[in-house]
Write an enzyme that holds these catalytic residues in place. Structure first.
Site, PDB file in Angstrom:
ATOM      1  N   ASP A 163      63.636 -28.992 -29.500  1.00 33.22           N
ATOM      2  CA  ASP A 163      63.270 -30.204 -30.006  1.00 33.22           C
ATOM      3  C   ASP A 163      61.799 -30.495 -29.657  1.00 33.22           C
ATOM      4  O   ASP A 163      61.269 -31.515 -29.802  1.00 33.22           O
ATOM      5  CB  ASP A 163      64.113 -31.182 -29.728  1.00 33.22           C
ATOM      6  CG  ASP A 163      65.575 -31.168 -30.285  1.00 33.22           C
ATOM      7  OD1 ASP A 163      66.450 -31.773 -29.726  1.00 33.22           O
ATOM      8  OD2 ASP A 163      65.720 -30.377 -31.173  1.00 33.22           O
ATOM      9  N   ARG A 195      73.557 -25.871 -40.591  1.00 33.97           N
ATOM     10  CA  ARG A 195      74.014 -26.424 -39.466  1.00 33.97           C
ATOM     11  C   ARG A 195      75.613 -26.532 -39.556  1.00 33.97           C
ATOM     12  O   ARG A 195      76.257 -27.528 -39.962  1.00 33.97           O
ATOM     13  CB  ARG A 195      73.528 -27.982 -39.350  1.00 33.97           C
ATOM     14  CG  ARG A 195      72.060 -27.845 -38.976  1.00 33.97           C
ATOM     15  CD  ARG A 195      71.221 -29.207 -38.768  1.00 33.97           C
ATOM     16  NE  ARG A 195      71.487 -29.547 -37.550  1.00 33.97           N
ATOM     17  CZ  ARG A 195      71.117 -30.680 -36.741  1.00 33.97           C
ATOM     18  NH1 ARG A 195      70.303 -31.593 -37.648  1.00 33.97           N
ATOM     19  NH2 ARG A 195      71.187 -31.014 -35.638  1.00 33.97           N
ATOM     20  N   LYS A 223      67.924 -40.482 -26.578  1.00 38.47           N
ATOM     21  CA  LYS A 223      68.620 -40.569 -27.826  1.00 38.47           C
ATOM     22  C   LYS A 223      69.920 -39.606 -27.842  1.00 38.47           C
ATOM     23  O   LYS A 223      70.867 -40.180 -28.361  1.00 38.47           O
ATOM     24  CB  LYS A 223      67.788 -40.198 -29.057  1.00 38.47           C
ATOM     25  CG  LYS A 223      68.377 -40.073 -30.431  1.00 38.47           C
ATOM     26  CD  LYS A 223      67.532 -39.606 -31.435  1.00 38.47           C
ATOM     27  CE  LYS A 223      67.297 -37.841 -31.607  1.00 38.47           C
ATOM     28  NZ  LYS A 223      68.470 -37.176 -32.445  1.00 38.47           N
ATOM     29  N   ASN A 224      69.641 -38.571 -27.504  1.00 42.09           N
ATOM     30  CA  ASN A 224      70.758 -37.579 -27.843  1.00 42.09           C
ATOM     31  C   ASN A 224      72.050 -37.505 -26.775  1.00 42.09           C
ATOM     32  O   ASN A 224      72.973 -37.195 -26.756  1.00 42.09           O
ATOM     33  CB  ASN A 224      70.226 -35.926 -27.662  1.00 42.09           C
ATOM     34  CG  ASN A 224      69.572 -35.849 -28.838  1.00 42.09           C
ATOM     35  OD1 ASN A 224      69.540 -36.482 -29.984  1.00 42.09           O
ATOM     36  ND2 ASN A 224      68.834 -34.648 -28.900  1.00 42.09           N
ATOM     37  N   CYS A 271      68.731 -33.973 -39.545  1.00 47.53           N
ATOM     38  CA  CYS A 271      67.559 -33.100 -40.075  1.00 47.53           C
ATOM     39  C   CYS A 271      67.928 -31.816 -40.623  1.00 47.53           C
ATOM     40  O   CYS A 271      68.913 -31.136 -40.082  1.00 47.53           O
ATOM     41  CB  CYS A 271      66.852 -32.837 -38.643  1.00 47.53           C
ATOM     42  SG  CYS A 271      66.156 -34.231 -37.922  1.00 47.53           S
ATOM     43  N   ARG A 293      63.658 -42.675 -36.329  1.00 53.47           N
ATOM     44  CA  ARG A 293      65.070 -42.426 -35.879  1.00 53.47           C
ATOM     45  C   ARG A 293      65.125 -42.158 -34.195  1.00 53.47           C
ATOM     46  O   ARG A 293      66.218 -42.336 -33.651  1.00 53.47           O
ATOM     47  CB  ARG A 293      65.619 -41.136 -36.712  1.00 53.47           C
ATOM     48  CG  ARG A 293      65.989 -41.513 -37.982  1.00 53.47           C
ATOM     49  CD  ARG A 293      66.538 -40.149 -38.602  1.00 53.47           C
ATOM     50  NE  ARG A 293      67.654 -39.432 -37.770  1.00 53.47           N
ATOM     51  CZ  ARG A 293      67.855 -38.363 -37.719  1.00 53.47           C
ATOM     52  NH1 ARG A 293      67.288 -37.398 -38.448  1.00 53.47           N
ATOM     53  NH2 ARG A 293      68.778 -37.850 -37.181  1.00 53.47           N
TER      54      ARG A 293
HETATM   55  C1  EPZ Z   1      71.717 -31.038 -31.061  1.00 54.02           C
HETATM   56  O1  EPZ Z   1      72.073 -30.456 -32.471  1.00 54.02           O
HETATM   57  C2  EPZ Z   1      70.567 -31.983 -31.060  1.00 54.02           C
HETATM   58  N1  EPZ Z   1      70.897 -33.264 -31.979  1.00 54.02           N
HETATM   59  C3  EPZ Z   1      69.220 -31.481 -31.939  1.00 54.02           C
HETATM   60  O2  EPZ Z   1      68.072 -32.354 -31.661  1.00 54.02           O
HETATM   61  C4  EPZ Z   1      68.892 -29.990 -31.166  1.00 54.02           C
HETATM   62  O3  EPZ Z   1      67.962 -29.508 -31.764  1.00 54.02           O
HETATM   63  C5  EPZ Z   1      70.017 -29.160 -30.975  1.00 54.02           C
HETATM   64  O4  EPZ Z   1      71.285 -29.951 -30.303  1.00 54.02           O
HETATM   65  C6  EPZ Z   1      69.993 -28.011 -29.963  1.00 54.02           C
HETATM   66  O5  EPZ Z   1      69.472 -28.571 -28.587  1.00 54.02           O
HETATM   67  C7  EPZ Z   1      71.657 -34.151 -31.197  1.00 54.02           C
HETATM   68  O6  EPZ Z   1      71.864 -34.005 -30.082  1.00 54.02           O
HETATM   69  C8  EPZ Z   1      72.060 -35.243 -32.054  1.00 54.02           C
HETATM   70  P1  EPZ Z   1      73.754 -27.093 -31.654  1.00 54.02           P
HETATM   71  P2  EPZ Z   1      73.469 -29.782 -32.620  1.00 54.02           P
HETATM   72  O7  EPZ Z   1      75.266 -27.223 -32.046  1.00 54.02           O
HETATM   73  O8  EPZ Z   1      74.418 -30.265 -31.556  1.00 54.02           O
HETATM   74  C9  EPZ Z   1      74.656 -23.200 -34.314  1.00 54.02           C
HETATM   75  C10 EPZ Z   1      66.783 -33.706 -32.480  1.00 54.02           C
HETATM   76  O9  EPZ Z   1      65.645 -33.815 -32.819  1.00 54.02           O
HETATM   77  N2  EPZ Z   1      76.105 -23.630 -34.199  1.00 54.02           N
HETATM   78  O10 EPZ Z   1      73.422 -27.087 -30.214  1.00 54.02           O
HETATM   79  O11 EPZ Z   1      73.760 -29.949 -33.971  1.00 54.02           O
HETATM   80  C11 EPZ Z   1      73.519 -23.925 -34.959  1.00 54.02           C
HETATM   81  O12 EPZ Z   1      73.438 -23.704 -36.164  1.00 54.02           O
HETATM   82  C12 EPZ Z   1      67.893 -32.988 -32.884  1.00 54.02           C
HETATM   83  O13 EPZ Z   1      66.925 -34.774 -31.648  1.00 54.02           O
HETATM   84  C13 EPZ Z   1      77.020 -22.919 -34.999  1.00 54.02           C
HETATM   85  O14 EPZ Z   1      76.833 -21.704 -35.282  1.00 54.02           O
HETATM   86  O15 EPZ Z   1      72.702 -28.103 -32.364  1.00 54.02           O
HETATM   87  C14 EPZ Z   1      72.427 -23.679 -34.196  1.00 54.02           C
HETATM   88  O16 EPZ Z   1      72.131 -22.265 -34.421  1.00 54.02           O
HETATM   89  C15 EPZ Z   1      67.330 -32.013 -34.135  1.00 54.02           C
HETATM   90  N3  EPZ Z   1      78.228 -23.478 -35.243  1.00 54.02           N
HETATM   91  C16 EPZ Z   1      72.942 -23.366 -32.671  1.00 54.02           C
HETATM   92  O17 EPZ Z   1      74.207 -23.292 -32.745  1.00 54.02           O
HETATM   93  C17 EPZ Z   1      78.378 -24.834 -34.756  1.00 54.02           C
HETATM   94  O18 EPZ Z   1      79.776 -25.152 -34.882  1.00 54.02           O
HETATM   95  C18 EPZ Z   1      72.683 -24.702 -31.633  1.00 54.02           C
HETATM   96  O19 EPZ Z   1      73.274 -25.724 -32.389  1.00 54.02           O
HETATM   97  C19 EPZ Z   1      77.313 -25.450 -34.191  1.00 54.02           C
HETATM   98  C20 EPZ Z   1      76.324 -24.935 -33.853  1.00 54.02           C
END
Ligand code: EPZ
Length: 428
Positions: free
Chosen positions: A305, A122, A22-23, A117, A397
């Site tokens: 995840d 986020r 998916k991702n 989610c 989803r």
């Molecule tokens: C991706 O989300 C995935 N979603 C999430 O999977 C997954 O949990 C996550 O990566 C971590 O592996 C998709 O790929 C669509 P991040 P993403 O940016 O990109 C902080 C699922 O179940 N952060 O890696 O939104 C954030 O708050 C979903 O498939 C900032 O601070 O996650 C978090 O603490 C749920 N500023 C950390 O980084 C930013 O600008 C990691 O978030 C961006 C993120």
């Protein structure tokens, strides 16, 4: 509206085929905007996040042809807008990849903030800072990100935090920027590598994906290609835990074992028997588990995840386990539902202490988000009695044909229509 009904206690036996990731798919589909040509994508998972992303592109004017259930051809030549409104973006988090892709195509993007989610804040500060370092002016106004640039110029970009989304968005914006972009402290997830391979198949020059440093030499233009999406690491891990929690013996097929290393290691630590093959893993368990400690981290650490799914296994393990959520600030909401099934859990911020109990008992619960929903299914399979799960739209989803796949493994699970007048039991 539908709910799931699970009669727990059946051990899972047989084989399950894992679908495309998916991702990876939700990043690669918007990336087709960067080549005004035909891209043929294979092994696409048949899930609502993917169909939603495809629908957004076709609403923007792209030509989309479904060759079969898992193969689509997308030609974005006729897309003529860099604006994506709220009604399109709020259904899924990954809609924010449209910003990087549109910026890479038009030097402009005006995209409504995404949905997705809800497990804490986020933010998108790392995305915005990346766009600005590439020479764009990016502001949030009216809940939309408005990014504009005369042109994009390659730049060194150090990520304050490891972020999958921000790494992907910067890659999408940088592949046609002028000069060299170096992303340091980049995310290393398998779907990052898959996107880089797809972009290179379109004629981009992306090196180092899967390491901390990704180097991107901007190119003038990209062309169409044929590309097959990698298997879904998290779907595979979910079925591995389901097989173990039920005390079953299942071969999980169409996987890349290297992507599952941290999950396999943790499950072996809990006493599960796992055998690796070239493109499959066999998971065998007698239904008894040892406790373990778990900390979720960016790849190659244990994936966040998979945290809810693994917590279910630990809730019926012998002893006390400590689960530390190292990525999200509030990803334990689902434990309220697990406690309704008899789990013994204490949560303090990003730490959950799980005291194993002899068994879980069926109850009416709900899916708080995609992976929480998957965890409730695993709990229902392992529990004695009947479990009903509401809000399963979240699970749709990210898991293709999960009811059929589980029934083929011997699970007693089915979808049931909810009559309007008894929707929304008081699930606490
Ligand atoms: C991706 O989300 C995935 N979603 C999430 O999977 C997954 O949990 C996550 O990566 C971590 O592996 C998709 O790929 C669509 P991040 P993403 O940016 O990109 C902080 C699922 O179940 N952060 O890696 O939104 C954030 O708050 C979903 O498939 C900032 O601070 O996650 C978090 O603490 C749920 N500023 C950390 O980084 C930013 O600008 C990691 O978030 C961006 C993120």
């Amino acid at each position: 509206m539908e709910k799931l009904v699970i009669h727990g206690g059946n051990r899972l036996f047989g084989e399950v085929e894992i679908s495309g990731a998916k991702n990876a798919a939700v990043a690669i589909i918007p990336a087709t905007l960067l080549a005004q040509d035909v891209c043929r994508l294979e092994n696409i998972p048949n899930i609502s996040d993917v169909s939603c992303m495809v629908k957004i592109l076709s609403q923007m004017g792209a030509e989309v042809k479904y060759i079969n259930k898992h193969t689509i051809e997308i030609n974005t030549k006729s897309v003529n807008s860099y604006i994506v409104p709220h009604e399109m973006t709020r259904q899924l988090r990954a809609s924010y990849y449209l910003i990087g892709a549109l910026l890479g195509r038009y030097n402009r993007a005006k995209v409504a903030l995404p949905g997705g989610c809800n497990f804490g804040v986020r933010p998108m500060d790392l995305h915005i800072r990346g766009f600005e370092l590439l020479g764009a002016n990016a502001v949030v106004e009216n809940a939309m990100i408005n990014a504009t640039a005369d042109h994009l110029t390659g730049s060194p970009i150090y990520m304050d935090k490891v972020s999958v989304g921000a790494t992907i968005n910067i890659m999408l914006a940088a592949v046609k920027a002028r000069g060299l972009t170096i992303i340091e402290n980049a995310a290393k997830e398998p779907h990052i590598v898959d996107l880089a391979n797809f972009l290179n198949a379109m004629g981009a020059d992306v090196r180092g994906a899967g390491t901390d440093v990704i180097k991107i030499h901007g190119v003038q233009s990209l062309h169409g290609c044929t590309y097959s999406i990698i298997p879904d690491q998290i779907e595979a891990g979910t079925y591995m835990v389901a097989a173990a929690a039920s005390g079953g013996d299942v071969i999980v097929k169409n996987v890349i074992p290297k992507h599952l290393e941290s999950i396999t290691a943790k499950m072996i630590e809990c006493g599960v028997e796992i055998t690796e093959y070239d493109d499959a893993v066999r998971v065998k368990s007698n239904g008894e588990f040892k406790r373990c400690n778990l900390k979720t981290m960016p790849h190659p650490g244990f994936p966040t995840d998979m945290q809810p799914q693994m917590a279910v296994l630990l809730s019926i393990a012998k002893g006390t386990s400590v689960v530390s959520e190292g990525v999200w600030d509030n990803r334990f909401k689902y434990l309220d539902q697990l406690i309704r099934m008899g789990a013994n859990v204490q949560v303090d911020g990003t730490i959950a202490v799980i005291q194993g109990v002899p068994e879980l008992t069926g109850a009416p619960v709900r899916a708080d988000d995609l992976r929480a929903g998957a965890a409730m299914i695993i709990a229902g399979l392992a529990a004695s009695g009947i479990t009903e799960i509401e809000d399963i739209i979240y699970i749709d989803r990210g898991y293709e044909d999960y009811v059929e796949k589980l029934r083929n493994l011997g699970a007693d699970i089915y979808r049931k229509e909810i009559k309007e007048n008894n929707v929304g039991f008081n699930a606490g």
